[in-house]
Every structure is written in C-alpha cells, then in structure tokens.
Design a protein around this motif. Structure first.
Motif, PDB file in Angstrom:
ATOM      1  N   LEU C 227     -84.964 -26.909-107.113  1.00 12.16           N
ATOM      2  CA  LEU C 227     -86.278 -26.865-106.471  1.00 12.16           C
ATOM      3  C   LEU C 227     -86.754 -25.441-106.267  1.00 12.16           C
ATOM      4  O   LEU C 227     -87.881 -25.226-105.805  1.00 12.16           O
ATOM      5  N   ASN C 237     -87.509 -28.821 -94.147  1.00 12.06           N
ATOM      6  CA  ASN C 237     -88.219 -29.531 -95.203  1.00 12.06           C
ATOM      7  C   ASN C 237     -87.592 -29.306 -96.567  1.00 12.06           C
ATOM      8  O   ASN C 237     -87.575 -30.197 -97.417  1.00 12.06           O
ATOM      9  N   GLU C 238     -87.021 -28.118 -96.772  1.00 12.65           N
ATOM     10  CA  GLU C 238     -86.335 -27.881 -98.048  1.00 12.65           C
ATOM     11  C   GLU C 238     -85.103 -28.766 -98.152  1.00 12.65           C
ATOM     12  O   GLU C 238     -84.820 -29.361 -99.202  1.00 12.65           O
ATOM     13  N   GLU C 241     -86.016 -32.298 -98.989  1.00 10.23           N
ATOM     14  CA  GLU C 241     -86.263 -32.522-100.415  1.00 10.23           C
ATOM     15  C   GLU C 241     -84.954 -32.607-101.182  1.00 10.23           C
ATOM     16  O   GLU C 241     -84.793 -33.440-102.082  1.00 10.23           O
ATOM     17  N   LYS C 244     -83.408 -35.989-100.884  1.00 10.15           N
ATOM     18  CA  LYS C 244     -83.963 -37.040-101.741  1.00 10.15           C
ATOM     19  C   LYS C 244     -83.314 -37.008-103.115  1.00 10.15           C
ATOM     20  O   LYS C 244     -82.960 -38.034-103.686  1.00 10.15           O
TER      21      LYS C 244
END
Lengths: 303, 316, 399
Positions: C227, C237-238, C241, C244
């Motif tokens: 990413l 938030n990183e 991600e 996921k």
C-alpha cells in the motif's frame, strides 16, 4: 464401613495422647514436602500472575505496576481461541479415551506376565524427542511418501492432504497424551478384583451389565483422573497444532504465546491465563461433584 | 465399594482356573478385539519411532523428511558432538532427581491425605488441580520472575548468589510431577482393599509395618507408573526448562528445538535412536536376568516374574 | 552482607530490570522493607531511560584489560548453528578459553522474555537489532568500550549510527538480511517481483500453496509495503487497510510456519513463501541451481533485519566477551561466518575472503539500489491494534 470406629489412619481409638500427637506429626511430615512445593512454586508464582493481570504493559514489554481491569475486558472480548481449544481438547480427550480404555483394560486384566514390559514399552517412545516424533508424523502422514501420498495415488486427488487438517492434529494429540490416559486407568483397573467380575457372571449378569455395574464403577477414579490429566493440558496445547495443523488453528496456547512472547504484554497474557485457570477450575469442580454424587465412600469422593 | 470376603490372592491360586473360560458366544470376539486393539495401539505408538530410527541412517545434509540414501555417518557425528552429549547429560541430571523427588513427595502426600479432614483434603486437591491447569508458559515465566526476584533478595540480604541451572530446573519440574504422582497414587488408593490394612492394625502392627507389608506393595504399580511418567515429562520438557535454565544447563529438548531454526539434522535422529537402543536393550537385559534368576531358583519359568512382578501386584 | 550500605544497594538496583523492581514495590510479596524502600525511590515504571551508565556496573569495565586477563570461560546465548565451529575453536585456542558455552534459544521473543523475567548468567547474546533500544532502556546491556573492539572499524558505515543504536555503543552488528518472497518457478505462471504480484498469485495459482512465516513483524511488511506505507506504521487507518488485505489472503494460506517452509517448498507442497533466505542454501539448493527456485526482494521495498552482538550487563566474563567481539570482526573470521551461515556480513574488509558465489548472490548480498529501498524494522509489538489484527489473521488462516 468397618465395625470399629476409626479415626483417620485406621488406628483404633485409644485415649493415649502421645499416639494422637505422633499421628498428627506423621501426617504433617507426609504432607510437608508437597505442601512446601505448592506454596513456593505454585502459589507464589500464581500470585505474581494475578498481580500482573491488573497491571499494564511496560514501554518495552513486560509489566508495569497499575491497577486496571482492561486486560480482563480484552480477554473477554476475544473468546475465539478459548472456544477453539475447548473443541480440540474435547475431541482429543475423547480420542484418548477410545484408544486408551481398551488398552488399559487389556493390560490390567489380560496381559499377565507381560504387563511390566508392555507398560514400559508404553512410555519409551516418549524418551525420544517430542519434536522429532512430531516430524516423523509429518513423514508418515505427508503428501510425499506418507499416507496422504498413498491416498492421493489411490484416489487421484492431487490436493488431498492430511497434514494441516484437524485430523492430523487429533492424531498428534492422541499420540502425545495417551499415556496420561492409560496410566490412571491401568492403576485402577489393575486393582480390580477379577473375582467380582466372575461372580457377576456366575450370577447370570450379561456382559454389558457386568461392565456397567462392576467394572465401570471401579474404573471410575482412573477414568476421572485420566480425563482430567488429558483434557486440561490439551487446553493449553499449541505446538502439535502448529506443526501438524500447519498453524491453521488459533488456540489458547497460541494466544498466550502471542501475549507473553510476541506482544510481550504480560498483563494481558496474565489476565487470559487467570481467566482460563478459573474457568477450568470451576469446570473440574463441577465435573468431580457430578461424578461423585451419591457416592458414599470418601475415597472416591475426590477422585 | 464392597470388599470381597476373601482376599483376591487366594482365589487366583486355585489350580486349573483359567480366566478366559468362554462365558458367552461373544467371548472369542471380545478377546480377539482386545488383542487386536492393543496390537494396533502399539503399532500406532511405534510407527513414528520406526521412522525416527530409519531416518537416523539418512544420507542427507539437512532435510529430515526426504530419504537420500543409507549412511551411518550421523551416528559418528552424534558421538563426537560434545554439545549434544552435554545436553543429554543435562537431561538425565535433571530428570532423575526430579522423578525421585516427585515420586517421594507425591506418594507421601497421597498417604498423608488419607489421614486428614475434608477441608484440608479439598484444599490440597485444589492446589493439585491448579498445578495441572496452569498453562506451561504462564508457570514458566512467573517462576522465572519469582526466582530472579528471590535470588536478588537473597543476594542482597545474605550475599549468597544463586544461579540458574540444574537446581532451578529440577525444582520447577518437581511441581507438576508431584501432582502427577499424587493423582496416580490416590486413584490407586481409592480402590484399595481396606480390610487388609484394617486387619493389620487390629492386630496392632505398627503403622510402618502395615505400610511396608500391606499398603506399599499394593501401591507399587502406581508409584512406579508415577516415577516413569515424571521422568518422561522432565526428559521431554521444553517450555519450563527454557525459562528457568542457566548457562550450560541446556537439556536435549532445548538443543533440538533450537536446531529447528536452522534445520533439524539426522544427528537428532541418531541420538534418539541411541537412547531407544539403550533403553530397549536394558529392558531386554532385565527380562533375561529375571528369567535366568527364576530358572536358577528352580521356580517354574513364569518368565519375568521379577520384572513384571514389580509392576503387577506382589502381595507376598 | 550487613555492611552493604544503601548507596551500594541503590547502585545495584539501578542496574536491575526496572519492571521487576517496580513489581516488587507494588506487590509487596517480599517484605524486606529496606529493600522495598530502596525500590520505591526508583519506582514509577520504565517510561524514562535509566540514564545510569551501565559501564559503572561490575559487568563492564571502562578501562581495557590486557589479553592475558581473559577469563577461561565464555557464555554465549545465540540462535542455533549461528557461529562457525571453526571460529569457536580458533578463538578458544588463541585466547585460552577452555569452556565456551553456547546455549541456544529458538526465537528472539524467548530471549527477550527471559531477560525481562530476570534471567542472567550469560556474557553475550544475539538479539535482532530492533530489540536493542528496549534492552538498553531496561538496563540489560553493558555499554561497550569501543577502544577494546578496534575491529569495528571494518564495519560498513551503512550499518552504523542506525536508529536502534545511534552511538553504536551497545551492539556490534553480526549479519543482516531481508524478508522477501521465495518462489518455485515451475509451479507458478510467473515469478513475483513485487508484493502486488505476490498478492495476486496468492489469491490465484498459489492459493493453498502459500506459506507465511509465523512472525508478526514480517507478515505486516507485505500489506503495508504494497500500500506504500512504512512497514513500521502505527497509523490506525493504515493498519486497518493492511488488515483487510491480510484477511483477504488468509483463506488461501497453506501454513503459518517459520521452521519447515524450506521443506514444503522443496517438495512442491508450497509454491510461495513470505520468508527469509535460509532455505536457498539448504533444502532448495538443488532447485536453485536448476533455476526452479529463487528469492525476490519485492520492488515496493521490504524489511531489513540485522542481528547484533550485545554484552549483557552482568556478564561474568567481560574480558573474554570483549576478546570475542574483537575477534569475530577480523576480516577472515567474519568471512568464515558468512561462508558458514550464508548470511551477509556488514564487515567490508571481510568481503574479499567471502566465497564469490555467496558474495554475488543478490538474495544474500542485495545490490546498492535494492538496499536503498529497504526499511529497518522497529519494535512494534506494543501496538494493540497490530496484535488484534494479527490474532484475527491467525484465526482466519485456512478458512
């Protein structure tokens, strides 16, 4: 049970005080070493664990003094490893029982003069290293030349595998814990008076009825001990699932390792451990109480 | 449980009495089933062991799961490897005293618990079960902290420096194993025939005499079983040993687990094979000695009456 | 004994693991009140660096001692098979160390946990670099007197002054490497050169044939780097991600295994591994020679790890320890280490003695441009979010 009133130890009641004092001293002496060990090497470390469970993780890992309930909250929030362990331990104990009970019965009642040898042969495999035994299972069950490979050839299913599945884990568990089930069963069954069984049969009871009403009650203490000695440690087992199960299940043992070693969050690990210990403790107590309902003799009342 | 009126020993002495007199039409099947089941279990137990031994002769450099040819070189490596030998020695230095202590403490405690009231017994039971319940890594780490803190205190107060090493490992192992022996002996005690002990004390034998001639022989199977299991656990233990060991006291499991990072070599198999050969060899030897002894004493060759007799009951 | 004055006691306490000290003060399990009083003056947790120069402790002399005073024992705590036996023999002979104890731990976490629990008795240990700052803070390490280790001059400056030990006074680099992708060419449609390609393959042809090493820090490298984030990221938030992505690939993973993945790759049971270069020289050696197996350093960048030598604070044989640290960085000795371990040496002068095949292997000695793309790992084990994601991931493996 006996006609004469007894005090503990089976000595007839005598008014002499020295006798009683000696008896008490003897009892204390008998219990002292184990009690000392329990106090220093069990109670104290557990006290440490409990204290830890209310603390917080130190900056670089470990323990920092505090009094918070967060760790317990987090532990309750993550029940999955516990449930996974319950399932695995339950099946594993069942497996050990199915494999171990007939074996113990045979050894105790049918093996005759080969008993001693067979008993020894039961433990000797465990004097080799646990790790290479487990690796050997990888060969035996493996897709290369092992069982999975054979089945692959037979069915043509290229992807068939035993390793990495719960079956492999179960095999590994039963293999590793069998003596713990067999030994308690053996020592109780071996004591069984064969003449009772004979008498029962002589009196016309069927084989199953004999088993249920004569053999089983006698075997019960061994059964209870065996199942506890197997089920409890299995709850904490994680190496066998890691190797034979390819690490595909996440169990309590893994969770504790994550907390204590990977995250180095001792308070969190301690809280989970305390939770596990308490639940297991309650479970065993209930189990024992249930098993011993209606039993009159005090010996069996605890085991 | 109601005790029979006649001690068991007399019954089995009746000449010509066979245990497996056909009882019903299922008898043959049932007996057959037991035999087969037992055979299969031992096959199950020794199959991986056979592989372990086989792969000790594997002519490969690292990989332990592929067969690359036959060679005895790894035995040479094992015999010349002082690290492995030290580890093996350490394993014995730890396992044997641990087994002795655990068996002693556990048996004594089991006997002592016969003599106390309900409350004390329940308290003890709670401790025993707790020691079984606590996951290894938890007790390992907390024992380490306890020792380290304790040693610091002792050093500060008395100037005596205690190091981590064999004693710390033995101490830690003895805890779990005492519980093990305790549970085994108690399971045995619970089914024991009390009439003999009662009779003995009725006849005013001292408690020691009663113990030595009545109780002890009947407990022997459980005691021996406890000893064997205690030894086995200690010999094979990894987690607790890792945390409470010190420099130079690494046991065999520590060595082997450490090897995993770089690849377990057949040297480990060779070591395991040698251990097996030794123990099985001793077993056979003991069997032979007892059989020879029995024959020499003119008794009917009941075979390994000595050996088996130790583990079966011997109330004579 | 009774003469120990409070000052001496305090100096000793300052050296001891802070968290144990605090624990004592709190739990009150041990009732020596003077001891407790001494403790509580220092209590308050490990948030502040101890600041007490460890070199004043008995373990680390500030003045160099002549070689003749080298003790006859040395206690080393290390990974298995991580020191060339030839080097050990040479050292023993030269310095007259008759008892070289080489104890083994099987992972870093065990070492750190043991040290934090209070274990002692060793002279030298080999932790991975990201744990060094924590160990320094807790007072586990001796501050090194670099004048006694002249051979550190050979170490390439790239490995000096790094964030984990800015003054290079607490560790001496041992070797280094990367975390990347092992692949089996014949079992895959293409050879992955990036994390993105790896990601696609894991979900595609490599499904059910992929192994991840059981190491949280290494596994997180994959989604974070893919990413474009830092692999040490603590941004919620990183990490979310990354979570996921991890959960997406979890069902496709065959095994979580740090130890036998080389074997699995060799037999073809696995076609891809997120792991390290170890197997290239062992289980996969033959396949590598055929060109069927290899290792990629992903183009988006990856983790750079370094193993280090540290001297423990209460080292019982400091002179022998210093002798070893200097000895191990003699160029020929270092080269022997690399030739034995197949891990890259940070010692420039050693390179001329290293086996050319190893030296020219880009998996072991990454070229300059690749090195520029590497990121050193930090100790992120305290991040609860990461731990939660890791546990969730582990539970989801295998579907």
């Amino acid at each position: 049970m006996a006609a004469i009133t007894r005090v503990s130890g089976g000595m007839p009641v005598r008014p002499a005080t020295p006798g009683r004092l000696r008896s008490r001293l003897l009892t204390t002496a008998l219990l002292a070493p184990a009690a000392l060990w329990y106090l220093v090497l069990l109670v104290l470390p557990l006290a440490i664990v409990v204290v830890f469970s209310f603390g917080v993780r130190a900056r670089n890992g470990g323990y920092e003094p505090a009094f918070v309930l967060d760790n317990y909250a987090r532990a309750i929030d993550k029940p999955d490893p516990f449930i996974a362990s319950l399932q695995m331990a339950g099946l594993g104990t069942l497996g050990c029982l199915l494999v171990g009970l007939p074996l113990a019965y045979f050894l105790a009642t049918r093996a005759g003069r080969r008993k001693g040898t067979l008993i020894l042969l039961l433990v000797i495999p465990f004097w080799t290293s646990f790790l290479i035994r487990t690796y050997s299972w990888m060969i035996v069950l493996g897709p290369d030349n092992g069982l999975a490979g054979i089945i692959q050839g037979l069915t043509g299913d290229d992807r068939f595998g035993i390793l990495g599945t719960p079956v492999a884990v179960l095999i590994g568990l039963v293999y590793g814990y069998l003596p713990l089930m067999v030994f308690p069963l053996y020592v109780t069954l071996e004591r069984m008076d064969r003449s009772l069984v004979e008498a029962s049969k002589d009196l016309g009871a069927g084989r199953w009825a004999t088993f249920r009403q004569v053999t089983l009650p006698i075997a019960l203490p061994g059964l209870v001990t065996g199942s506890i000695l197997v089920f409890i440690p299995m709850m904490g087992e994680y190496v066998i699932p890691q190797i034979l199960g390819y690490g595909r299940t996440y169990l309590m043992g893994n969770a504790l390792v994550t907390d204590f070693l990977e995250a180095r969050n001792w308070p969190s690990g301690s809280a989970r451990a305390v939770g596990l210990i308490v639940i297991m403790f309650v479970t065993i107590s209930l189990y024992l109480w249930f098993v011993n309902r209606g039993r009159k003799t005090r010996e069996v009342s605890v085991l | 449980m109601s005790a029979p009126a006649v001690p068991k020993e007399r019954v089995t002495q009746l000449p010509g009495r066979r245990e497996s007199r056909p009882f019903d039409r299922w008898s043959g099947l049932v007996e057959g089933y037991f035999r087969t089941h037992t055979f299969l279990v031992y096959l199950f137990l020794y199959l991986p062991i056979a592989i372990v031994v086989l792969f000790a002769f594997n002519d490969t450099e690292r990989r332990v799961t592929r067969w690359d040819g036959f060679s005895v070189k790894w035995f040479g490596v094992a015999l010349g490897d002082s690290v492995v030998q030290k580890a093996l020695t350490n394993s014995f230095i730890v396992a044997i005293p641990n087994a002795i202590l655990a068996t002693l403490f556990g048996t004594m405690a089991a006997l002592g618990l016969q003599r106390v009231g309900r409350k004390v017994r329940l308290g003890f039971d709670a401790l025993t079960y707790t020691s079984v319940i606590v996951p290894e890594i938890v007790i390992a780490l907390s024992t380490l902290v306890l020792f380290a803190t304790g040693f610091d205190v002792i050093e500060a107060s008395f100037g005596v420096k205690i190091n981590f090493g064999h004693p710390t490992i033995i101490a830690a192992h003895v805890l779990f194993n005492t519980s093990l022996v305790l549970l085994l002996v108690r399971a045995r005690l619970s089914g024991m025939d009390r009439t003999l002990t009662d009779a003995s004390s009725d006849l005013f034998a001292t408690p020691w005499r009663t113990f030595r001639q009545i109780t002890f022989p009947q407990l022997l199977p459980a005691i021996v079983a406890g000893f064997l299991l205690s030894f086995t656990f200690s010999f094979d233990d990894y987690v607790i040993t890792t945390f409470v060991s010190g420099p130079g006291s690494s046991t065999l499991p520590l060595f082997i687990f450490g090897q995993v990072k770089r690849g377990v070599t057949p040297e480990t198999n060779a070591v395991a094979t040698m251990i097996l050969a030794f123990t099985v060899g001793m077993l056979l030897l003991a069997q032979l000695v007892f059989a020879w002894q029995a024959r020499r004493q003119g008794r009917r060759a009941e075979g390994a009456s000595g050996m088996a007799g130790i583990i079966t009951e011997q109330s004579r | 004994m009774a003469d120990r004055d409070l000052g001496e006691l305090l100096a000793r306490m300052a050296r001891t693991r802070v968290n144990r000290r605090s624990f004592l003060a709190t739990s009150g399990l041990l009732g020596t009140s003077a001891y407790l009083a001494a403790c509580s003056t220092g209590g308050g947790g490990t948030s502040a660096p101890t600041g007490v120069p460890a070199s004043q402790a008995p373990g680390g002399e500030a003045t160099p001692a002549p070689a003749s005073e080298v003790e006859s024992e040395l206690f080393v705590y290390n990974w298995s098979d991580y020191i060339s036996p030839n080097n050990i023999e040479a050292f023993k002979e030269e310095f007259g160390v008759t008892n070289f104890v080489y104890d083994i731990f099987s992972n870093n976490e065990e070492l750190i946990a043991k040290l934090q629990g209070g274990a002692s008795g060793y002279d030298l240990a080999c932790p991975t670099a990201e744990y060094v700052p924590g160990m320094v803070e807790e007072g586990f390490l001796t501050k090194l007197d670099l004048s006694r280790i002249p051979n550190v001059k050979h170490i390439n400056p790239t490995f000096k002054g790094l964030w984990w030990d800015p003054t290079d006074e607490y560790q001496v680099p041992k070797d280094y490497g990367t975390t990347g992708i092992l692949w089996r060419k014949s079992l895959l449609p293409s050879v992955p050169a990036s994390w993105k390609e790896f990601y696609e393959l894991v979900k595609g042809e490599g499904s059910g044939k992929t192994v991840f090493v059981d190491s949280m820090g290494d596994v997180f490298v994959f989604p974070l780097k893919m990413l474009g984030y830092s692999l040490n990221s603590n941004e919620p938030n990183e990490l979310e991600e990354a979570r996921k992505i991890l959960l997406e690939v979890a069902p496709h993973i065959l095994a979580l295994d740090s130890d036998t993945y080389g074997d699995k790759m060799a037999t073809g049971e696995a076609a891809l591994t997120l792991g390290w270069t170890g197997p290239l020289g062992q289980e996969l050696a033959d396949l590598v020679a055929e060109g069927d197996a290899g290792y990629s350093v992903p183009s988006e960048g990856t983790l750079f790890w370094m193993d280090t030598w540290v001297m423990l604070a209460d080292a019982p044989h400091p002179n022998a320890a210093y002798a070893w640290l200097d000895f191990i960085h003699r160029p020929e000795i270092q080269a022997e280490e690399t030739n034995y371990n197949l891990y890259a040496t940070p010692n420039d002068a050693a390179k001329e003695f290293v086996d050319p095949e190893i030296l020219n292997n880009p998996a072991i000695f990454p070229p300059e441009d690749v090195i520029a793309n590497l990121e050193g790992a930090q100790d992120t084990s305290g991040n609860n979010q990461r731990i939660d994601i890791w546990e969730e991931f582990k539970s989801a493996i295998g579907g």
